[in-house]
Design a protein around this motif. Structure first.
Motif, PDB file in Angstrom:
ATOM      1  N   TYR A 153     -24.168 -24.851   4.621  1.00 46.62           N
ATOM      2  CA  TYR A 153     -25.041 -23.745   5.003  1.00 46.62           C
ATOM      3  C   TYR A 153     -24.769 -23.377   6.459  1.00 46.62           C
ATOM      4  O   TYR A 153     -24.270 -24.186   7.248  1.00 46.62           O
ATOM      5  CB  TYR A 153     -26.514 -24.106   4.825  1.00 46.62           C
ATOM      6  N   ILE A 154     -25.076 -22.125   6.782  1.00 44.97           N
ATOM      7  CA  ILE A 154     -24.951 -21.627   8.151  1.00 44.97           C
ATOM      8  C   ILE A 154     -26.240 -20.901   8.490  1.00 44.97           C
ATOM      9  O   ILE A 154     -26.707 -20.038   7.732  1.00 44.97           O
ATOM     10  CB  ILE A 154     -23.758 -20.667   8.294  1.00 44.97           C
ATOM     11  N   THR A 155     -26.831 -21.265   9.619  1.00 44.93           N
ATOM     12  CA  THR A 155     -28.107 -20.678  10.013  1.00 44.93           C
ATOM     13  C   THR A 155     -27.894 -19.385  10.785  1.00 44.93           C
ATOM     14  O   THR A 155     -27.053 -19.311  11.687  1.00 44.93           O
ATOM     15  CB  THR A 155     -28.896 -21.673  10.892  1.00 44.93           C
ATOM     16  N   LYS A 156     -28.625 -18.348  10.378  1.00 42.79           N
ATOM     17  CA  LYS A 156     -28.600 -17.066  11.103  1.00 42.79           C
ATOM     18  C   LYS A 156     -29.626 -17.092  12.241  1.00 42.79           C
ATOM     19  O   LYS A 156     -30.715 -17.643  12.057  1.00 42.79           O
ATOM     20  CB  LYS A 156     -28.912 -15.925  10.137  1.00 42.79           C
ATOM     21  N   ALA A 179     -19.949 -17.447  15.677  1.00 44.85           N
ATOM     22  CA  ALA A 179     -18.717 -17.029  15.004  1.00 44.85           C
ATOM     23  C   ALA A 179     -17.747 -18.184  14.798  1.00 44.85           C
ATOM     24  O   ALA A 179     -17.180 -18.361  13.707  1.00 44.85           O
ATOM     25  CB  ALA A 179     -18.044 -15.911  15.801  1.00 44.85           C
ATOM     26  N   GLU A 180     -17.533 -18.980  15.853  1.00 43.53           N
ATOM     27  CA  GLU A 180     -16.578 -20.089  15.752  1.00 43.53           C
ATOM     28  C   GLU A 180     -17.003 -21.089  14.681  1.00 43.53           C
ATOM     29  O   GLU A 180     -16.175 -21.614  13.929  1.00 43.53           O
ATOM     30  CB  GLU A 180     -16.442 -20.801  17.105  1.00 43.53           C
ATOM     31  N   GLU A 181     -18.312 -21.361  14.602  1.00 46.10           N
ATOM     32  CA  GLU A 181     -18.815 -22.310  13.605  1.00 46.10           C
ATOM     33  C   GLU A 181     -18.595 -21.758  12.196  1.00 46.10           C
ATOM     34  O   GLU A 181     -18.159 -22.490  11.293  1.00 46.10           O
ATOM     35  CB  GLU A 181     -20.303 -22.576  13.825  1.00 46.10           C
ATOM     36  N   LEU A 182     -18.897 -20.491  11.999  1.00 51.49           N
ATOM     37  CA  LEU A 182     -18.724 -19.893  10.674  1.00 51.49           C
ATOM     38  C   LEU A 182     -17.266 -19.993  10.224  1.00 51.49           C
ATOM     39  O   LEU A 182     -16.977 -20.385   9.082  1.00 51.49           O
ATOM     40  CB  LEU A 182     -19.184 -18.441  10.692  1.00 51.49           C
ATOM     41  N   LEU A 183     -16.336 -19.655  11.117  1.00 50.08           N
ATOM     42  CA  LEU A 183     -14.920 -19.688  10.746  1.00 50.08           C
ATOM     43  C   LEU A 183     -14.445 -21.100  10.442  1.00 50.08           C
ATOM     44  O   LEU A 183     -13.666 -21.322   9.501  1.00 50.08           O
ATOM     45  CB  LEU A 183     -14.075 -19.070  11.875  1.00 50.08           C
ATOM     46  N   VAL A 184     -14.896 -22.057  11.228  1.00 54.06           N
ATOM     47  CA  VAL A 184     -14.494 -23.446  10.993  1.00 54.06           C
ATOM     48  C   VAL A 184     -14.993 -23.922   9.632  1.00 54.06           C
ATOM     49  O   VAL A 184     -14.257 -24.547   8.864  1.00 54.06           O
ATOM     50  CB  VAL A 184     -15.029 -24.365  12.112  1.00 54.06           C
ATOM     51  N   ARG A 185     -16.243 -23.626   9.311  1.00 58.15           N
ATOM     52  CA  ARG A 185     -16.795 -24.059   8.030  1.00 58.15           C
ATOM     53  C   ARG A 185     -16.087 -23.363   6.856  1.00 58.15           C
ATOM     54  O   ARG A 185     -15.804 -23.988   5.838  1.00 58.15           O
ATOM     55  CB  ARG A 185     -18.297 -23.791   7.994  1.00 58.15           C
ATOM     56  N   HIS A 197     -13.805 -25.388   3.936  1.00 62.18           N
ATOM     57  CA  HIS A 197     -14.089 -25.377   2.496  1.00 62.18           C
ATOM     58  C   HIS A 197     -13.010 -24.657   1.699  1.00 62.18           C
ATOM     59  O   HIS A 197     -12.780 -24.996   0.530  1.00 62.18           O
ATOM     60  CB  HIS A 197     -15.477 -24.772   2.256  1.00 62.18           C
ATOM     61  N   ILE A 198     -12.327 -23.695   2.308  1.00 60.05           N
ATOM     62  CA  ILE A 198     -11.172 -23.082   1.646  1.00 60.05           C
ATOM     63  C   ILE A 198     -10.076 -24.127   1.455  1.00 60.05           C
ATOM     64  O   ILE A 198      -9.471 -24.252   0.372  1.00 60.05           O
ATOM     65  CB  ILE A 198     -10.634 -21.889   2.461  1.00 60.05           C
TER      66      ILE A 198
END
Length: 365
Positions: free
Chosen positions: A112-115, A119-125, A129-130
């Motif tokens: 999960y990603i908290t709004k 940006a860096e965290e979203l891309l890393v996650r 998972h990809i």
């Protein structure tokens, strides 16, 4: 398990972004696109579900709270069809309550990603998972390939054993004429030889894959002579002359075990389908930067209706072996696959005057 579409790697991973807020979809989409991903936007839970089912993405970024069909309902629906149940889902949520997150993971979310998100965290996650999904898909493909290989080996060996057992049972008849008894004994020997050759070729192939066996120069004349030596008994049993006709030095580049396996299959087939007392020719030639090994016989050839299916697995052809020898429908398919793994090819042509020409092509050394 996901179907083949979700298991095939794509050059650009596809991310489905599902959020009822257009601004969120735009910001996330731009970020992912700049990072090299292909983005598919969806403005509602139902639209996201429909898109995922129509063309499964590599990952879903899913808003937890949406009017109508919520993120939890979308996630639950994705778990059912085999085409979507292996897609990793990351929840986008402003809700950090423990019970909601526990419910999300329990429903099948991988992260999960908290709004508002970083940006860096979203891309890393997303990348993590990809990569995990690609690794799982690769392992799944390898497991499927190994299962197919195991089934192929079992199928082939079962045929050899069945022929041996049938001939052995027939030999129990004490009134069997001597000529029939000798034919059965030869059949047992031939099936045993073929089974050993098949098993050895399989073990050689596995060894090459495990140890990364390098290619080496292979003189055509030596390959053809070695192949004849291995099948000389089978040729003699049917009174078939095998003539090796190599007028020029042709040195190929490939795996010795692999090339021998292909030639054994081609010569064995030629002997099976050739009439008693005929001749099989083994020859070699050059064409540009490629070398060709040819096996020519005077058997029935391959009818036009069978030719498109000739190199498919488990195909029963119209032509029958002249003395009832066993045929699994796998040999040519495996031989063509082996040829291509060495950078070569294998094909069939009708022989003028009747019969078959099988051409095994490899790069020249």
């Amino acid at each position: 398990m996901a179907d083949d579409r979700s298991n095939k790697p794509r050059p650009t991973p596809v991310i489905l972004v599902v959020d009822d807020q257009a601004a969120n979809v735009r910001v996330v989409g731009q970020l992912l696109a700049q990072a090299g991903f292909e983005v598919v936007p969806a403005m509602s839970g139902q639209e996201g579900l429909d898109l995922a089912r129509a063309d499964p993405p590599d990952l879903v970024l899913l808003d937890m709270r949406m009017p109508g069909m919520t993120g939890f309902q979308v996630l639950q629906a994705l778990q059912d069809p085999p085409t979507t149940q292996d897609i990793p889902v990351i929840f986008l949520t402003a809700d950090i309550e423990r019970d909601s997150l526990t419910r999300a993971f329990g429903a099948g979310a991988v992260d999960y990603i908290t709004k508002p998100f970083v940006a860096e965290e979203l891309l890393v996650r997303v990348r993590t998972h990809i990569e995990l999904k690609q690794s799982r898909d690769a392992l799944r493909r390898i497991a499927a390939e190994k299962q197919q290989v195991a089934e192929t080996v079992a199928h082939d060996l079962r045929n050899y054993f069945a022929n041996i057992l049938f001939a052995a049972d027939m030999l129990r008849d004490t009134d069997l004429p001597v000529a029939s008894r000798l034919r059965l004994i030869e059949s047992i020997r031939s099936s045993g030889d073929s089974g050993v050759l098949f098993l050895q070729a399989f073990l050689d192939q596995q060894s090459e894959q495990a140890h990364g066996t390098s290619v080496e120069p292979l003189p055509a004349i030596l390959l053809l002579r070695e192949t004849f030596d291995l099948l000389e008994r089978q040729a003699h049993a049917k009174n078939i002359a095998v003539r090796i006709d190599v007028a020029e030095a042709v040195i190929l580049l490939g795996h010795r075990a692999g090339a021998t396996h292909v030639l054994q299959n081609l010569l064995s087939n030629a002997l099976k389908y050739s009439p008693i007392g005929s001749e099989v020719v083994l020859t070699a030639s050059r064409t540009g930067k490629r070398g060709r090994l040819l096996v020519l016989d005077r058997g029935p050839g391959i009818c036009k209706g069978d030719q498109p299916r000739l190199f498919q697995r488990y195909v029963t052809l119209s032509a029958q072996p002249t003395q009832g020898e066993s045929s699994t429908g796998l040999g040519l398919a495996l031989a063509k696959q082996r040829a291509r793994t060495m950078g070569g090819d294998l094909w069939y042509d009708d022989r003028e005057g009747g019969g078959s020409i099988f051409t095994f092509e490899l790069p020249l050394a």
